[in-house]
Motif scaffolding. Sequence first.
Motif, PDB file in Angstrom:
ATOM      1  N   TYR A 102    -134.630  62.762  10.333  1.00  0.00           N
ATOM      2  CA  TYR A 102    -135.722  62.471  11.268  1.00  0.00           C
ATOM      3  C   TYR A 102    -135.155  62.498  12.685  1.00  0.00           C
ATOM      4  O   TYR A 102    -134.192  61.796  12.988  1.00  0.00           O
TER       5      TYR A 102
ATOM      6  N   ILE B 224    -150.249  65.495   6.975  1.00  0.00           N
ATOM      7  CA  ILE B 224    -148.855  65.733   7.385  1.00  0.00           C
ATOM      8  C   ILE B 224    -147.934  65.601   6.184  1.00  0.00           C
ATOM      9  O   ILE B 224    -147.019  66.412   6.003  1.00  0.00           O
ATOM     10  N   TYR B 225    -148.173  64.604   5.327  1.00  0.00           N
ATOM     11  CA  TYR B 225    -147.382  64.478   4.089  1.00  0.00           C
ATOM     12  C   TYR B 225    -147.495  65.741   3.248  1.00  0.00           C
ATOM     13  O   TYR B 225    -146.499  66.233   2.718  1.00  0.00           O
TER      14      TYR B 225
ATOM     15  N   THR C   8    -147.675  65.269  17.261  1.00  0.00           N
ATOM     16  CA  THR C   8    -148.678  64.446  16.606  1.00  0.00           C
ATOM     17  C   THR C   8    -149.741  63.914  17.553  1.00  0.00           C
ATOM     18  O   THR C   8    -149.498  63.635  18.717  1.00  0.00           O
TER      19      THR C   8
ATOM     20  N   LEU D 144    -145.353  68.464   4.861  1.00  0.00           N
ATOM     21  CA  LEU D 144    -143.923  68.231   4.682  1.00  0.00           C
ATOM     22  C   LEU D 144    -143.500  68.485   3.235  1.00  0.00           C
ATOM     23  O   LEU D 144    -142.435  69.063   2.990  1.00  0.00           O
TER      24      LEU D 144
ATOM     25  N   VAL E 217    -144.487  59.116   9.277  1.00  0.00           N
ATOM     26  CA  VAL E 217    -143.653  60.320   9.182  1.00  0.00           C
ATOM     27  C   VAL E 217    -142.195  59.918   8.959  1.00  0.00           C
ATOM     28  O   VAL E 217    -141.505  60.486   8.101  1.00  0.00           O
TER      29      VAL E 217
ATOM     30  N   TRP F  52    -141.737  58.935   5.445  1.00  0.00           N
ATOM     31  CA  TRP F  52    -141.659  60.091   4.547  1.00  0.00           C
ATOM     32  C   TRP F  52    -140.244  60.650   4.531  1.00  0.00           C
ATOM     33  O   TRP F  52    -139.718  60.959   3.466  1.00  0.00           O
ATOM     34  N   THR F  53    -139.630  60.762   5.713  1.00  0.00           N
ATOM     35  CA  THR F  53    -138.277  61.323   5.758  1.00  0.00           C
ATOM     36  C   THR F  53    -137.288  60.425   5.024  1.00  0.00           C
ATOM     37  O   THR F  53    -136.403  60.918   4.329  1.00  0.00           O
TER      38      THR F  53
ATOM     39  N   TYR G 184    -148.069  71.799  14.546  1.00  0.00           N
ATOM     40  CA  TYR G 184    -146.820  71.866  13.788  1.00  0.00           C
ATOM     41  C   TYR G 184    -146.226  73.265  13.879  1.00  0.00           C
ATOM     42  O   TYR G 184    -146.934  74.246  14.133  1.00  0.00           O
TER      43      TYR G 184
ATOM     44  N   VAL H  77    -137.253  66.846  10.114  1.00  0.00           N
ATOM     45  CA  VAL H  77    -138.561  66.660  10.736  1.00  0.00           C
ATOM     46  C   VAL H  77    -138.330  66.209  12.171  1.00  0.00           C
ATOM     47  O   VAL H  77    -137.641  65.219  12.418  1.00  0.00           O
TER      48      VAL H  77
ATOM     49  N   THR I 174    -140.093  65.074  15.773  1.00  0.00           N
ATOM     50  CA  THR I 174    -141.321  64.574  16.396  1.00  0.00           C
ATOM     51  C   THR I 174    -141.066  64.271  17.866  1.00  0.00           C
ATOM     52  O   THR I 174    -139.925  64.159  18.302  1.00  0.00           O
TER      53      THR I 174
END
Length: 104
Positions: free
Chosen positions: A98, A51-52, A11, A55, A87, A90-91, A18, A63, A65
């Motif tokens: 994550y 990014i959302y 990121t 995913l 992020v 989101w997970t 990605y 995910v 990072t």
Amino acid sequence: MKKITMVSLDTSTTRSGYAVFVNAKLVKSGVIDHSREKNALIRIENMILAIYDLLESEKAAIVVTELTAVPRNAKAQRMLSQLLGAVWGWTLSNSAEYVEYRPN
């Protein structure tokens, strides 16, 4: 065999890389580029939304990072932390795993 999708993210507030893996095989990679947007707040919001979208479209189960390294600029550190927090959120809301790694 069950299909497990992992998305790895490198990121940044301007360009985020990605890679998408399905059952441990690389199937896609690329860059999300919002470097032309000069307004930092709009740029980080657009990066989070992109990014959302990634995913969601890949149906990420995992995910990965990279933890932020301490940059010279406190504002950049704050923005990167917000991006990683989004992020992570989101997970959590999508029951995905994550994983964070320290940069080498």
